[in-house]
Design a protein around this motif. Structure first.
Motif, PDB file in Angstrom:
ATOM      1  N   PRO A 159     -17.106 -76.217 -29.653  1.00 15.93           N
ATOM      2  CA  PRO A 159     -18.474 -76.606 -29.280  1.00 15.93           C
ATOM      3  C   PRO A 159     -19.568 -75.752 -29.911  1.00 15.93           C
ATOM      4  O   PRO A 159     -20.598 -75.538 -29.305  1.00 15.93           O
ATOM      5  N   ARG A 160     -19.384 -75.324 -31.152  1.00 14.43           N
ATOM      6  CA  ARG A 160     -20.429 -74.511 -31.769  1.00 14.43           C
ATOM      7  C   ARG A 160     -21.600 -75.377 -32.206  1.00 14.43           C
ATOM      8  O   ARG A 160     -21.491 -76.587 -32.329  1.00 14.43           O
ATOM      9  N   ARG A 161     -22.703 -74.729 -32.504  1.00 17.72           N
ATOM     10  CA  ARG A 161     -23.874 -75.437 -33.017  1.00 17.72           C
ATOM     11  C   ARG A 161     -23.536 -76.061 -34.364  1.00 17.72           C
ATOM     12  O   ARG A 161     -22.774 -75.508 -35.146  1.00 17.72           O
ATOM     13  N   LEU A 162     -24.132 -77.198 -34.660  1.00 15.67           N
ATOM     14  CA  LEU A 162     -23.813 -77.850 -35.925  1.00 15.67           C
ATOM     15  C   LEU A 162     -25.039 -78.066 -36.797  1.00 15.67           C
ATOM     16  O   LEU A 162     -25.061 -77.703 -37.964  1.00 15.67           O
ATOM     17  N   VAL A 163     -26.072 -78.652 -36.225  1.00 12.07           N
ATOM     18  CA  VAL A 163     -27.161 -79.149 -37.044  1.00 12.07           C
ATOM     19  C   VAL A 163     -28.330 -78.179 -37.132  1.00 12.07           C
ATOM     20  O   VAL A 163     -28.883 -77.940 -38.194  1.00 12.07           O
ATOM     21  N   LEU A 164     -28.708 -77.636 -35.981  1.00 12.67           N
ATOM     22  CA  LEU A 164     -29.936 -76.846 -35.949  1.00 12.67           C
ATOM     23  C   LEU A 164     -29.732 -75.476 -36.576  1.00 12.67           C
ATOM     24  O   LEU A 164     -28.612 -74.989 -36.683  1.00 12.67           O
ATOM     25  N   ALA A 165     -30.840 -74.872 -36.969  1.00  9.73           N
ATOM     26  CA  ALA A 165     -30.778 -73.561 -37.601  1.00  9.73           C
ATOM     27  C   ALA A 165     -30.232 -72.535 -36.618  1.00  9.73           C
ATOM     28  O   ALA A 165     -30.358 -72.680 -35.405  1.00  9.73           O
ATOM     29  N   ASP A 166     -29.634 -71.490 -37.180  1.00 13.81           N
ATOM     30  CA  ASP A 166     -29.037 -70.461 -36.331  1.00 13.81           C
ATOM     31  C   ASP A 166     -30.055 -69.847 -35.374  1.00 13.81           C
ATOM     32  O   ASP A 166     -29.723 -69.465 -34.270  1.00 13.81           O
ATOM     33  N   ASP A 167     -31.301 -69.757 -35.845  1.00 24.76           N
ATOM     34  CA  ASP A 167     -32.290 -69.064 -35.016  1.00 24.76           C
ATOM     35  C   ASP A 167     -33.099 -70.030 -34.149  1.00 24.76           C
ATOM     36  O   ASP A 167     -34.125 -69.683 -33.607  1.00 24.76           O
ATOM     37  N   TRP A 168     -32.644 -71.251 -34.038  1.00 20.61           N
ATOM     38  CA  TRP A 168     -33.331 -72.217 -33.173  1.00 20.61           C
ATOM     39  C   TRP A 168     -33.004 -71.889 -31.723  1.00 20.61           C
ATOM     40  O   TRP A 168     -31.854 -71.596 -31.399  1.00 20.61           O
TER      41      TRP A 168
END
Ligand code: SF4
Lengths: 185, 555
Positions: free
Chosen positions: B127-136
């Motif tokens: 379930p890691r982040r996929l689309v948004l920037a790391d710093d979002w």
């Protein structure tokens, strides 16, 4: 005009090596950049060569709007290019964000992150336009923008966050730039 | 089986768990289910019925009914059927069971729905982040209606994406984010044991521009095609075409037949252009620049032709809801046939040369293997699927525009490696030229734009797919107020194909990774450098671009 020509000739007396980067582009611009390298346009006849590493490059060609996620990588990329260096923004997106300018994930055009020396607008710019832009950078062709425009570039360059050691941002339009130039042909 | 009968069979099977079943025409089925039984339904469709997973989509409908709408799209290619499975989840507690454990191809899109609308997939294996920037920021979901399209939250510079640990004893080769063969910057972590790749992890979406949000919040129906075309600068026409078809279908707009032919011709012109471009780049990747120079030389007259027909070399700007903006008039027919004849002649020469070239074959044969069952499991599309023996082609399976009146061949190879993907494209290009000729001959006279009287009512939905040069492009539109869609979902073929990278590279030599990746979707962003960390000794070795290039070219 004279200033840019001198700058270029002084800084890059031999051939220009360029590194091409995509900062969020739709690929339209990138493909046209490649196009000018292939036989019909053959930019290599001006001594321009695409290189695979920013460390070998004199010029950074930036295509696309700058996305939030690419910012750190783009800054590192710029730092990896040895000075003196030129940045050319290719396409409407790199010049000012293009149609994505106010999207949540877009920071803006290339000049929000890097000092940009030349802008080649178009969506995508034709290979001829890219060739012309590069020829202007090399001092082979006449510049077609007015004094106001150059001033704008300088104003924007003052708020640049990446340290620039090329001296390019200190560009001041020389007296030889006529007061009334047509904005574009 | 028609949509209606398939719907009936679902109804029999699931009874009350299906809240609504609605067939639209014979080839589109919309069902609304109780969210709790999503996994069961998905499992049945995917594993029992053999449906292909297409994409999912999250829609914020809290203003209408206080809920989030999660929709999973499936395709039944043999039956010419698209199925949308809607499930509504509570607006205050947005969670849904993850279907990834039973439908592995849903992996990315479930993560995307979490990123974009904040509906958490419960039980998702990654379930890691996929689309948004790391710093979002964590709890800001751009596709929610209460989030402004232009919101620019503060950056917090120190966050990085959590990385997958390599298998025991393997070393890590980070590639990117600037990388020679992908169109967009992308970051791969390739796990190697010696020279052999044993796995990979991926971080992409450096090019996320918020297309769907802009389409659903600022643009109008007829402005979107121009943005849709800029989703991809190589094959943008497929996006504007697919989007327009979806809206037309939702609103019941009849497109004049001539416009359908114009679309078909431009789609095929784009395919020829794209395959020429791709072959050149594939040549470049394996260090055979002559191929690049030759194919791009062949391609250039086609670009001039496009400019003559559409006014632009690439972004054609032809599609609008209801038809096309420019006709292909009789006076360019001659130009088109001349240019095509020349390309065909040169392409046939290439066609004969490539399979007989021992160097090329040595590099391509047996590398980048994607076995058929894996290709099905990961729901890959286009030449990537057809090179693995999966005979799917939207033009034949789900005909659109004028394809049902033309003779289209499916080009399928089953050696499942890079050679197969090259051969598929070689065949397809000739086939595309043939289709253009047929279409030019058959094109009927008449208008190119439908009369659209009233505003498009809200609350209608339709799906549309187009076979892009790289595979199936899929769009879903839910019509909304204020002359714009409430939700517009786009899936490009690379979305599915990229997920196959770990499978394709595993077992190959490190030097084959670029062509493996390049074999389905290439580009020219260039390698930054590669960093090889030998975990056992802890020694870091940095390869320069030249060394890497030498490595892969000397192979
Ligand atoms: S300027 Fe146009 S062609 Fe270039 S990256 Fe932007 S949208 Fe694509």
């Amino acid at each position: 005009m004279g200033f840019f020509k001198n700058l270029c000739n002084k800084a890059f007396p031999k051939s220009l090596w360029v590194y091409h980067t995509n900062t969020g582009a739709c690929n339209g611009c990138d493909i046209e950049v490649i196009d000018v390298l292939t036989p019909y346009y053959d930019v290599e006849r001006f001594g321009i060569k695409l290189v695979g590493s920013p460390r070998h490059a004199d010029v950074l060609l930036v295509c696309g709007p700058v996305t939030r996620q690419i910012v750190p990588a783009l800054k590192r990329l710029y730092e990896a290019v040895p000075a003196p260096k030129l940045v050319i923004a290719i396409g409407s997106c790199a010049s000012g964000g293009g149609i994505w300018f106010d999207s949540y994930n877009i920071v803006g055009g290339a000049d929000t992150i890097l000092p940009v020396d030349y802008y080649i607008p178009g969506c995508p710019p034709r290979p001829e336009a890219i060739l012309h832009g590069v020829a202007v950078a090399l001092g082979l062709a006449e510049k077609k923008v007015a004094r106001e425009h150059i001033k704008q570039l300088i104003d924007r360059n003052e708020s640049i966050s990446v340290e620039d050691d090329t001296g390019a941002e200190e560009v001041v339009p020389g007296d030889e730039v006529p007061a009334e130039l047509p904005t574009s042909k | 089986m028609t949509a209606q009968s398939f719907g009936d069979s679902l109804k029999n099977k699931f009874g009350d768990k299906l809240l609504e079943v609605e067939a639209a025409g014979v080839d589109q089925l919309y069902v609304r289910i109780v969210p709790e039984c999503l996994v069961e339904v998905a499992d049945y469709l995917y594993n029992d019925e053999g449906c292909r997973f297409v994409i999912n989509s999250g829609t914020d409908r809290r203003e209408h009914n206080g809920k989030f709408l999660i929709t999973h799209f499936f395709a039944q290619d043999e039956e010419n059927l698209y199925i949308a499975v809607h499930a509504e989840v509570d607006g205050n507690d947005p969670r849904i069971d993850s279907i990834t454990p039973v439908v592995p191809a849903a992996n990315w899109s479930e993560r995307e729905a979490r990123d974009m609308v904040g509906v958490a997939p419960e039980g998702h294996p990654d379930p890691r982040r996929l689309v948004l920037a790391d710093d979002w920021p964590e709890d800001l979901y751009p596709l929610r209606t209460d989030v402004e399209h232009g919101i620019k939250p503060e950056s917090c510079p120190d966050v990085a994406m959590p990385l997958v640990e390599p298998p025991e004893g393997a070393s890590v080769v980070p590639i990117g984010p600037y990388f020679p063969v992908l169109e967009e910057p992308a970051y791969f972590r390739i796990f190697v044991e010696g020279e052999t790749v044993v796995g990979a992890d991926y971080r992409g979406f450096y090019n996320h521009r918020g297309v769907e949000k802009l389409g659903c919040s600022v643009l109008t129906y007829n402005q979107i095609p121009f943005m849709a075309e800029r989703i991809c600068g190589i094959c943008g026409f497929v996006h504007s075409c697919s989007y327009c078809q979806a809206v037309e279908r939702a609103a019941g707009i009849e497109v004049p037949e001539r416009a359908e032919y114009v679309r078909t011709i431009m789609l095929e012109v784009e395919r020829v252009q794209s395959h020429l471009l791709w072959l050149g780049i594939a040549g470049h990747i394996i260090g055979f620049d002559t191929v690049l120079m030759q194919t791009w030389r062949m391609r250039e007259p086609l670009m001039w032709l496009c400019e003559r027909i559409t006014g632009n070399r690439k972004t054609y700007g032809m599609n609008l809801i209801g038809g096309v903006r420019r006709d292909i008039t009789a006076d360019v027919h001659g130009d088109i046939t001349d240019v095509l004849a020349k390309i065909e002649k040169e392409w046939r020469a290439l066609y004969d040369a490539i399979p007989g070239d021992p160097t090329l074959m040595a590099r391509l044969k047996g590398t980048g293997e994607l076995p058929e069952e894996k290709a099905r499991e990961l729901a890959v599309a286009g030449p990537t699927a057809r090179g693995s023996g999966v005979a799917i082609d939207v033009r034949v399976d789900h005909p659109y525009a004028a394809y049902d009146r033309l003779d289209v061949k499916k080009c399928v190879y089953d050696s499942c490696d890079n050679v197969a993907r090259v051969l598929v494209r070689l065949d397809e290009t000739l086939d595309a030229i043939d289709i253009i000729r047929q279409a030019l001959d058959d094109m009927p006279d008449g208008p190119i734009m439908a009369e659209i009287g009233e505003e498009i009512p809200a609350g209608l939905e339709a799906m549309s797919a187009v076979e892009a040069p790289r595979g199936e492009v899929f769009h879903w539109v839910l019509t909304g107020e204020e002359n714009r869609p409430e939700r517009w979902r786009v899936r490009a073929p690379t979305y599915a194909n990229l997920q196959a990278v770990p499978t394709m590279v595993t077992g190959d030599a490190l030097a084959d990774v670029p062509i493996d990746v390049g074999s389905f979707d290439p580009c020219f962003s260039c390698t930054e450098r590669m960093e090889v960390t030998d975990l056992k000794s802890g020694i870091i070795r940095v390869y320069t671009q030249d060394e890497v290039l030498a490595l892969r070219q000397s192979k």
